[in-house]
Design an enzyme around this catalytic site. Structure first.
Site, short mmCIF file in Angstrom:
data_model
loop_
_atom_site.label_atom_id
_atom_site.label_comp_id
_atom_site.label_asym_id
_atom_site.label_seq_id
_atom_site.Cartn_x
_atom_site.Cartn_y
_atom_site.Cartn_z
N HIS A 70 0.86 -1.27 -0.08
CA HIS A 70 -0.15 0.05 -0.13
C HIS A 70 0.88 1.11 0.19
CE1 HIS A 70 0.41 0.65 4.30
NE2 HIS A 70 0.17 -0.52 4.51
N ASP A 72 -0.24 4.47 1.13
CA ASP A 72 -0.68 5.26 2.08
C ASP A 72 0.08 5.04 3.44
OD1 ASP A 72 -2.19 2.95 2.16
OD2 ASP A 72 -3.63 3.91 3.66
N ASP A 103 6.18 0.85 7.36
CA ASP A 103 4.85 0.40 7.04
C ASP A 103 4.38 1.40 6.04
OD1 ASP A 103 2.16 -0.46 7.02
OD2 ASP A 103 1.78 0.54 8.82
N GLU A 137 -5.25 1.52 2.62
CA GLU A 137 -5.02 0.06 3.22
C GLU A 137 -5.22 0.64 4.86
OE1 GLU A 137 -3.38 -2.85 5.92
OE2 GLU A 137 -2.60 -0.71 5.64
N GLU A 138 -4.70 1.70 5.31
CA GLU A 138 -4.69 2.17 6.65
C GLU A 138 -6.17 2.55 7.02
OE1 GLU A 138 -2.58 1.32 8.39
OE2 GLU A 138 -0.53 1.71 7.69
N HIS A 352 3.49 2.93 12.74
CA HIS A 352 2.61 4.07 13.32
C HIS A 352 3.32 4.81 14.57
CE1 HIS A 352 -1.31 1.80 11.85
NE2 HIS A 352 -0.26 1.74 10.84
#
Length: 379
Positions: A70, A72, A103, A137-138, A352
């Site tokens: 992903h 994003d 991530d 995705e997030e 994150h």
């Protein structure tokens, strides 16, 4: 490509702020990288500034191996708490810092470079690699859902999702559900609360009931572990000396097959219905996100190949495990064709977090791992 060229691609991607949107800038950047080497790509638009990217190398005959990542990233949080600017990729002590470094722009970049090198080296004699670079995705795996609905995953014979796996191969993960509960009350002066209905008090009635239910769940899954529920956002009231007429909370649930999504929704809705029978209680629940648990075959050919190559690359046998988090796999498994999948990518346990980073060595080694897996799987 040499090491610095590989690092430059990842740095360029990290420097693009694609926080819960703006993925089209990442897609355009990757499209240009592919175009330098004669690799064609297709942009699949979702909305303004949000575009998935589909790229292919190889022939039309033979198997198709999917690569997916992903574009994003989550919000950087308190930027003052970062040691380096979150959207300015910074090297230090063998690490590359920046939002999305782990991530999961390192996984996506590694896949892109693996495809470019395989195309340049002419080593992909059999089959095809298809990259599915996704948006959102997030915030609900919306890009993967769109691509799956449009049939882009229907011809896959295997899929690797390059999420950070900390030198482990993941073949299963929990389901995920998000909900919003709104409590409606009646305003009154705080000196005469009997004239109002406190929406926060009624919100807490629900919270206590749900926590009691979760505490009574004793089923576990051998691979995925326990069912979990967390209230993560609470809002209510607008003035300290007024009884609040509205309050809401949001919660996240991680499901396992033993306590699945359907059963969870039924129980939560039953709790709301029961509480609404009490005088002065008016609750409404909305399900915002509902992703099923994912299970692939731990003995599939894809797992065996990845395990063998990882052992050769890392010098040791790596674990094959389940994951608590969810990924785009929850959407891709809805494709018409069933296929084995793994989650296997560079990165660590800093997704994150403030000061997120990826180990540069891990990023670089995964490029070679992806190349080797593709060649062997597609034979």
């Amino acid at each position: 490509m040499n090491k610095q060229e590989k690092l430059a691609i990842l740095k360029d991607m990290i420097n693009i702020d694609s926080t819960n949107g703006n993925e089209e800038e990442v897609a355009d950047y990757l499209l240009k990288q592919f175009a330098k080497y004669g690799i064609l790509s297709e942009k699949v638009a979702y909305s303004e500034a949000r575009t998935n990217l589909v790229s292919k190398i190889g022939g039309k005959n033979g198997k198709v191996l999917g690569f997916s990542g992903h574009m994003d990233v989550v919000d950087a949080g308190d930027r003052k708490a970062w040691k380096t600017p979150p959207f300015q990729a910074t090297e230090s002590d063998g690490k590359l810092f920046g939002r999305g470094s782990t991530d999961m722009k390192s996984g996506l970049a590694a896949m892109v470079i693996a495809m470019i090198e395989l195309e340049q080296e002419g080593k992909l004699i059999d089959g095809q690699i298809k990259l599915l670079a996704t948006i959102g995705e997030e915030i609900g795996e919306i890009g993967a859902a769109q691509l799956t609905t449009l049939g882009y995953a229907d011809d896959l014979d295997g899929l690797i999702i390059g999420e950070p796996s900390v030198r482990q191969i993941i073949y299963a993960h929990k389901g995920s559900m998000n909900y919003t509960l709104v409590s409606y009350g009646k305003n009154a002066h705080s000196s005469t609360p009997e004239l109002g209905i406190n929406a926060i008090d009624n919100l807490m009635l629900f919270y206590k009931e749900v926590e009691q239910y979760v505490a009574g769940i004793h089923q576990t899954n051998d691979i995925l572990g326990v069912f979990t529920h967390n209230v993560t956002v609470i809002e209510g009231g607008n003035q300290v000396n007024s009884i609040p007429a509205r309050a809401q909370l949001q919660g996240n649930i991680r499901t396992i097959p033993e306590v699945d999504n359907e059963k969870t929704e039924q129980v939560f809705c039953t709790i709301v219905s029961k509480l609404n029978k009490q005088e002065g209680v008016h609750l409404e629940i909305t399900w915002d996100y509902n992703k099923m648990p994912v299970f692939s075959d731990p003995k599939s050919n894809l797992v065996k190949i990845a395990e063998s190559i990882a052992k050769e690359q890392f010098g040791k046998t790596i674990p094959i495990i389940g994951l608590a988090g969810t990924t785009d796999a929850a959407e891709f498994i809805k494709a018409k064709n069933q296929f084995p999948l793994i989650i296997f990518g560079p990165g660590n346990n800093t997704p994150h977090e403030v000061n997120e980073y990826v180990d540069i060595e891990n990023y670089l080694e995964m490029i070679d791992v992806y190349k080797a897996i593709a060649i062997q799987f597609l034979k």
